[in-house]
Design an enzyme around this catalytic site. Structure first.
Site, PDB file in Angstrom:
ATOM      1  CG  LEU A  58      12.353  42.489  25.199  1.00 24.23           C
ATOM      2  CD1 LEU A  58      11.143  40.763  24.816  1.00 24.23           C
ATOM      3  CD2 LEU A  58      11.542  43.257  25.855  1.00 24.23           C
ATOM      4  N   PRO A  59      16.103  43.277  24.771  1.00 26.17           N
ATOM      5  CG  PRO A  59      16.654  43.840  26.747  1.00 26.17           C
ATOM      6  CD  PRO A  59      15.841  43.717  26.494  1.00 26.17           C
ATOM      7  CE  LYS A 170      21.379  43.463  13.605  1.00 24.54           C
ATOM      8  NZ  LYS A 170      20.716  44.523  14.431  1.00 24.54           N
TER       9      LYS A 170
END
Length: 295
Positions: A58-59, A170
């Site tokens: 998902l974005p 990340k």
């Protein structure tokens, strides 16, 4: 999700022999998936009801919370299934969702990815992986299919036992990259303003102690007038402001990184929510009255 990243990921998994069913709220994206010979569920709930592994691409965190929590999709997974999240999210969002899933006997792995659509299609993604070992081993065949043969551990970097650990790693990796956008652009602008040829300066910096992957792989794009329309500036800001929030909660010094976040926010306000990972560099160019592009 069957968008810019989700569709090539789903296609590669299907091509590798996995039975893949996808869903995207966009009718146009769903049609593209059907054209790629993928099965498409009628809605997210039906998808969750039918799978043993739910892969979310998902974005960002807003969409993740809306789908999994707001729509209750995480509660529809069956006991013994796996939630594998490839979204570039936030650890304090992933953890409560994983805890909620665990109440139904669902295990979770957070594996935010590094790489764009071409890497997804060719199986050259890298993953920052967090989760308990049995869950990671269950997810490993899928990650290996998407990570390709990249040497040690095939692009799978296990960073911790918590589902949020991969998201933390990340985000921090992206923070350093966004910081390089600002620092290198400022260095180039000053050097050019003092009379140095930009290409000569770029080469000198690359060979110096200040060299970086950003200089090696992305500065030439900047010099060509390409602001990397592979990721939205609004998503860059979302990630950076997530880190500012986390740093505030951890009570650690974060002044330089907060400045990087502020500059990206100002770029978003200047240019709008458009694609362009290097729009902070464009903002600095405009403020300097200097364009680094050689074109």
């Amino acid at each position: 999700g069957l968008g810019r990243m989700g569709l090539p990921i789903a296609t590669r998994l299907a091509d590798a022999g996995h039975h893949v069913t996808g869903f995207d709220p966009s009718a146009a994206r769903s049609e593209l998936a059907r054209e790629a010979k993928l099965s498409v569920a009628p809605d997210a709930g039906a998808l969750a009801d039918s799978v043993q592994v739910l892969v979310t691409v998902l974005p960002g965190v807003t969409e993740l919370e809306e789908v999994l929590v707001g729509q209750g999709i995480i509660d529809r997974l069956t006991t013994g299934s796996l939630w594998l999240d490839l979204t570039s999210g936030a650890p304090d969002v992933a953890r409560p969702i994983a805890a909620r899933a665990a109440q139904s006997g669902v295990v979770s792995v957070g594996a935010p990815m590094a790489g764009g659509p071409s890497a997804a299609g060719s199986g050259e993604l890298r993953f920052f992986v967090g989760g308990e070992s049995p869950a990671i081993e269950r997810a490993r065949p899928l990650l290996e299919t998407l990570g390709g043969d990249r040497g040690i551990d095939r692009g799978i970097e296990i960073v911790g036992p918590d589902v949020g650990d991969g998201h933390t790693a990340k985000l921090l990796a992206n923070l350093l990259w966004f910081g390089q956008v600002v620092a290198v652009t400022e260095a180039l602008l000053l050097g050019v303003s003092l009379g140095l040829p930009v290409r000569t300066l770029r080469t000198s910096l690359a060979h110096s102690a200040g060299g970086s992957v950003f200089i090696d792989e992305s500065v030439d794009r900047l010099l060509a007038g390409d602001y990397l329309e592979t990721f939205g500036i609004d998503r860059c800001v979302e990630e950076l402001e997530t880190l500012v929030r986390l740093a505030d909660g951890a009570d650690v010094p974060f002044e330089l990184s907060t400045l990087v976040a502020r500059l990206h926010r100002e770029a978003l306000e200047r240019f709008g929510a458009i694609d362009g990972e290097l729009l902070a560099a464009r903002l600095l160019e405009q403020r300097a009255g200097v364009t680094l592009s050689e074109g």
